[in-house]
Design a protein around this motif. Structure first.
Motif, PDB file in Angstrom:
ATOM      1  N   LYS A 188       0.816  -1.207   0.000  1.00 52.87           N
ATOM      2  CA  LYS A 188       0.000   0.000   0.000  1.00 52.87           C
ATOM      3  C   LYS A 188       0.854   1.262   0.000  1.00 52.87           C
ATOM      4  CE  LYS A 188      -3.490   2.816   0.666  1.00 52.87           C
ATOM      5  NZ  LYS A 188      -4.466   3.113  -0.409  1.00 52.87           N
ATOM      6  N   VAL A 189       1.824   1.348   0.917  1.00 49.99           N
ATOM      7  CA  VAL A 189       2.564   2.602   1.066  1.00 49.99           C
ATOM      8  C   VAL A 189       3.555   2.825  -0.079  1.00 49.99           C
ATOM      9  CG1 VAL A 189       2.273   2.607   3.567  1.00 49.99           C
ATOM     10  CG2 VAL A 189       4.327   1.581   2.577  1.00 49.99           C
ATOM     11  N   THR A 190       4.125   1.741  -0.618  1.00 50.94           N
ATOM     12  CA  THR A 190       5.061   1.922  -1.728  1.00 50.94           C
ATOM     13  C   THR A 190       4.332   2.059  -3.058  1.00 50.94           C
ATOM     14  OG1 THR A 190       5.328  -0.487  -1.953  1.00 50.94           O
ATOM     15  CG2 THR A 190       6.923   0.690  -0.557  1.00 50.94           C
ATOM     16  N   GLY A 191       3.073   1.616  -3.093  1.00 54.56           N
ATOM     17  CA  GLY A 191       2.306   1.702  -4.337  1.00 54.56           C
ATOM     18  C   GLY A 191       1.481   2.958  -4.467  1.00 54.56           C
ATOM     19  N   THR A 192       1.384   3.751  -3.400  1.00 56.18           N
ATOM     20  CA  THR A 192       0.633   5.001  -3.431  1.00 56.18           C
ATOM     21  C   THR A 192       1.563   6.128  -3.867  1.00 56.18           C
ATOM     22  OG1 THR A 192      -0.816   4.267  -1.632  1.00 56.18           O
ATOM     23  CG2 THR A 192      -0.725   6.639  -2.086  1.00 56.18           C
ATOM     24  N   PRO A 193       1.297   6.747  -5.018  1.00 53.60           N
ATOM     25  CA  PRO A 193       2.200   7.789  -5.523  1.00 53.60           C
ATOM     26  C   PRO A 193       2.415   8.915  -4.519  1.00 53.60           C
ATOM     27  CG  PRO A 193       0.603   7.152  -7.208  1.00 53.60           C
ATOM     28  CD  PRO A 193       0.163   6.496  -5.935  1.00 53.60           C
TER      29      PRO A 193
END
Length: 229
Positions: A188-193
């Motif tokens: 979630k955190v690495t995939g959220t721009p």
């Protein structure tokens, strides 16, 4: 029929939260004077003539604890004006929520006999531990912090300038008081721009494989939100 206007004093109170040893902690003072002498309370005090509310909050924090909000997040939480909330008379308080990175021990001053960090989980179910209506204010501040972590990148305020994803996850777990699935959280955190930005630095790797270090990204909101379970 003439209207009777209320005359009241204005104070500011601060819910100052940090994470220490993976536990959400709140800054409390021990009151040096009546009312509630020797009781634990949130830092705060009366607003002076011509003083801005935000300035009063910062001043009271510095006077009573020696700490500054300059390195963290400070926002207005709510206003509390129940007529009998202060035995000294009609007093309306404007509460502020401060989120600060791990800090050294505070230094008591002004009308505080002592100042220290206290674990939040041990306080939430004890309504008679804090002076005035500060238990209610604390609960409101903790819930605001928990909710903001769902839809904002505010958790990084508790982190050092560079941090691992595991460190960030433990902030969420400490604030929420719940376990977070590591894989889903990382995705979630690495995939959220713009949520976090990878650096070229890694942990030393003395114990296990080195982990990449990240810093806070430019995004201020999460969509979709990272919901509590």
């Amino acid at each position: 029929m003439p209207v009777t206007h209320a005359f009241f004093s204005v104070t500011v109170d601060l819910v100052v939260l940090t994470v220490q040893r993976e536990t959400l902690s709140v800054l409390l003072i021990k009151r040096a004077f009546d009312p509630f002498k020797d009781s634990l309370a949130l830092p705060g005090g009366f607003v002076t003539e011509g003083e801005d509310l935000m300035a009063a909050a910062s001043r009271e924090l510095a006077e009573e604890t020696g700490l500054s909000t300059a390195e963290g997040h400070l926002e207005q939480l709510a206003t509390y004006g129940t007529p009998d909330r202060d035995p000294r008379g009609r007093v309306v308080t404007v509460a502020y929520l401060a989120l600060l990175p791990d800090l050294p021990a505070p230094r008591a001053g002004s009308d505080a006999a002592a100042a220290a960090w206290h674990p939040v989980p041990s306080l939430l179910d004890k309504e008679d531990v804090l002076a005035f209506d500060h238990h209610r204010i604390l609960c409101d501040g903790v819930e605001r912090a928990r909710a903001k972590l769902e839809y904002s990148s505010l958790a990084a305020e508790f982190c050092p300038p560079e941090f691992t994803i595991a460190q960030l996850r433990r902030i969420y777990e400490a604030v929420w008081g719940a376990t977070v699935d590591p894989r889903n959280f990382h995705r979630k955190v690495t995939g959220t721009p713009g949520f976090v930005v990878a650096t070229d630095n890694y942990t030393d790797g003395d114990r296990g494989r080195p982990a990449r270090l990240y810093r806070r990204g430019p995004a201020s909101s999460l969509h979709p939100p990272l919901l509590r379970r």
